[in-house]
Structure formats: C-alpha cells, structure tokens
Enzyme design. Structure first.
Site, mmCIF file in Angstrom:
data_model
loop_
_atom_site.group_PDB
_atom_site.id
_atom_site.type_symbol
_atom_site.label_atom_id
_atom_site.label_comp_id
_atom_site.label_asym_id
_atom_site.label_seq_id
_atom_site.Cartn_x
_atom_site.Cartn_y
_atom_site.Cartn_z
ATOM 1 N N ARG A 51 44.012 83.912 24.151
ATOM 2 C CA ARG A 51 42.753 84.636 24.195
ATOM 3 C C ARG A 51 41.702 84.004 25.112
ATOM 4 O O ARG A 51 41.082 84.696 25.921
ATOM 5 C CB ARG A 51 42.128 84.741 22.784
ATOM 6 N N THR A 52 41.505 82.712 24.983
ATOM 7 C CA THR A 52 40.410 82.096 25.738
ATOM 8 C C THR A 52 40.686 82.209 27.231
ATOM 9 O O THR A 52 39.839 82.655 28.014
ATOM 10 C CB THR A 52 40.238 80.625 25.315
ATOM 11 N N LYS A 80 51.663 62.945 37.853
ATOM 12 C CA LYS A 80 51.862 61.762 38.716
ATOM 13 C C LYS A 80 50.947 60.616 38.290
ATOM 14 O O LYS A 80 50.897 59.579 38.946
ATOM 15 C CB LYS A 80 51.550 62.123 40.175
ATOM 16 N N ARG A 101 40.116 73.526 29.008
ATOM 17 C CA ARG A 101 40.574 73.203 27.644
ATOM 18 C C ARG A 101 41.406 71.932 27.730
ATOM 19 O O ARG A 101 42.239 71.794 28.620
ATOM 20 C CB ARG A 101 41.419 74.331 27.058
ATOM 21 N N HIS A 129 34.282 74.438 20.304
ATOM 22 C CA HIS A 129 34.794 75.585 21.073
ATOM 23 C C HIS A 129 33.609 76.565 21.211
ATOM 24 O O HIS A 129 33.575 77.614 20.580
ATOM 25 C CB HIS A 129 35.961 76.217 20.310
HETATM 26 N N1 CP Z 1 40.667 81.639 19.714
HETATM 27 C C1 CP Z 1 41.346 80.898 20.622
HETATM 28 O O1 CP Z 1 40.879 79.868 21.110
HETATM 29 O O2 CP Z 1 42.589 81.397 20.933
HETATM 30 P P1 CP Z 1 43.548 80.790 22.035
HETATM 31 O O3 CP Z 1 43.986 79.440 21.565
HETATM 32 O O4 CP Z 1 44.687 81.772 22.141
HETATM 33 O O5 CP Z 1 42.768 80.685 23.313
#
Ligand code: CP
Length: 302
Positions: A51-52, A80, A101, A129
């Site tokens: 999703r993100t 590396k 991320r 998040h």
């Molecule tokens: N909600 C969320 O962070 O989903 P993903 O891990 O799929 O990005």
C-alpha cells in the site's frame, strides 16, 4: 511544510495536520493534475510494502511526476556494503524528494539529516509511520465528520505497531479516549503512556475484547508484527489472540468504522468485509489523496 522532511507525526502541528486533510479532500475531488511535471521522486524501500509504495507511486503518477528507486535493496549497492549515509547523499542528488522505508528505528531521521532534499518516512522499524497516520486521520474525519472527542479502540500489536504509535500522538490533539486491547506481551510501550499522561489524554487497557467494543466510534485493528519478534515462540503465542468477527459487531454503534492499516493476516475475519462498518479498503484508497497532499505541500506546489 515546504521543504521540510516528514519523519515523525510530531513534525506537524495540529494546524498543519488539518491543512493536509483539507488538501487531501481537494485531491479526492481533483485527483489528476500535472503539478509534478519535471519533478523526480525517489522511492527507497528497504522493507516490503504494497500500500505505502504503490499509493505513493499512484499519487506521483496522477500528479504527472516521475518515480525512481528500488523495491528491494538487494538490487542496490547496499549489498556491496554501501552505507545509508552514502546511499541517501547520492540519491538526493538525483531527486526532488525521497520516500524511504527502512527496518531501523531512527533511520528516517538520520536520512533527513544527510539528504539535500526532504525525506518522507514511509515507516522506520517499530517507530513511526506518519503518512499512514495522516491517511488514518483523513479516514476517521471522513467517516465521523470530526476528529474531536472520539472513543478509539486500538487492538492487537500495540508494542511493535508503528501505525499505532504515530496515530496515538496525532489523535491526542483532538481530545480522544483510547481503549487499548492487547496481549500482555504486546502492550503499548511505557514511553507512549507517559506522553498521554503528560497531555492529559484518557486511556484504558484491556485484555478482553468482545464485550467492550459496543462503545467504540473507531476500532483500529492491527496485525501482530511477526518481523519484529526475536523469539518465534512469542509470536506463535500472541498472533491469533484477537480476531474480529462479523457476529461481534451486532450491538455496536451506528457510526462505528473498522480501520486496519493492512496487510491483515487473521485478525479480521473475511466475513466482516461486507459489513458496512468495514472501512479498511477505502482507507487504503484514501492513502493516494493524502499522499498527493503531503508531496505537493512539501514541494511547495499547493
Ligand atoms: N499500511 C502499510 O504500511 O501497508 P504496506 O506495508 O503494504 O505498505
């Protein structure tokens, strides 16, 4: 917000949060605009995501920008031995904004300190998040008509769930009452309880689930975060303790909505999906409008 990184939800004031939510509403009504033409967004995912990553990509595409990056750091020079410092310094020469991320808590703050361009934290370990939180707030406001004075139940992995940690802090601006439902091994960390105490926010901790949800305006379900456990036995003990079933929603409030940041594993039965109180897939859609709002604000385009 212009040119500022978004690392923690604390980086935005209540007014700034409200501004993003207003802008997200605007993008929901006007999703396709070419305001990012000529802009390059780097998307660096050192951990898996559906999703993100894809909602950021969708947001950029709808606004006419370009995306570069990787979805798997094993295809980058990290394999590396390149440091995060060198990766970020380099990528910031190629892009106008970095979305990252990473599994390490604090990595996003570090990246923001060495980058030439703003960094958006798309999740750093069990820490924060913030863009998920902004889409959660947008979803709550859209379904409840307000963010103020809500009775919010957070269920599942409250220890490792970064979406929970960010959401608590953000909602504390709006006089909530929190009810935390979790296994004793997955309780909210003390540091967050201390923050709530300092802010005078009411919260209650429970271990039982079924009988108390009749008072909820929002139930925020979460997955037990298998990838954060050092002991697989602990994961097995805690993973299926709280499972929401359709029959449990019979005596709940009319306005109740079920949210979940997703992915789900077992914590919401599929028979809940057709209940009008289930909102998690629309919540995921709201991520596109919210991320359009965040990107365009940081780049000073809206
Ligand atoms: N909600 C969320 O962070 O989903 P993903 O891990 O799929 O990005």
């Amino acid at each position: 917000m212009k040119n500022r990184s978004l690392v923690s939800i604390d980086d935005y004031s209540k007014e700034e949060i409200n501004r993003i939510l207003d802008l997200a509403e605007y993008f929901e009504e006007n999703p396709n605009q070419k305001i990012l033409e000529g802009k390059v967004i780097a998307s660096l995912f050192f951990e898996p995501s559906t999703r993100t990553r894809l909602s950021f990509e969708s947001a950029v595409n709808k606004l006419g920008g370009r995306i570069i990056g990787f979805t798997d750091s094993s295809t980058s020079s990290v394999t590396k031995g390149e440091s995060l410092n060198d990766t970020i310094r380099t990528v910031s020469k190629y892009s106008d904004l970095i979305v990252m991320r990473h599994p390490l808590e604090g990595s996003a703050r570090f990246a923001s300190e060495v980058s030439d361009v703003p960094v958006i934290n798309a999740g750093d370990g069990a820490n924060q998040h913030p863009t998920q939180t902004l889409l959660d707030l947008y979803s709550i406001k859209k379904t409840q008509g307000t963010l103020e004075n809500l009775n919010v139940f957070l269920v599942g992995d409250l220890k490792y769930g970064r979406t929970v940690h960010s959401l608590l802090i953000a909602l504390s601006n709006f006089n909530p009452v929190f009810n935390f439902i979790s296994h004793e091994k997955l309780r909210i960390p003390d540091e967050y309880k201390l923050i709530l105490d300092e802010l005078g926010v009411k919260y209650y901790e429970h271990s039982e689930f079924t009988d108390i949800i009749s008072k909820a305006d929002i139930i925020y379900m979460t997955r037990v975060q298998k990838e954060r456990f050092s002991d697989p036995v602990e994961y097995e003990k805690t993973k299926n303790v709280y499972v929401l079933k359709n029959s449990m929603l019979e005596n709940t409030k009319e306005n109740l909505k079920i949210l979940h940041p997703l992915p789900r594993v077992n914590e919401i039965d599929e028979d809940v999906d057709d209940n009008s109180k289930a909102y998690y897939f629309t919540q995921a859609l709201n991520g596109v409008f919210t991320r359009q709002a965040i990107i365009s604000s940081i780049l000073g385009l809206k």
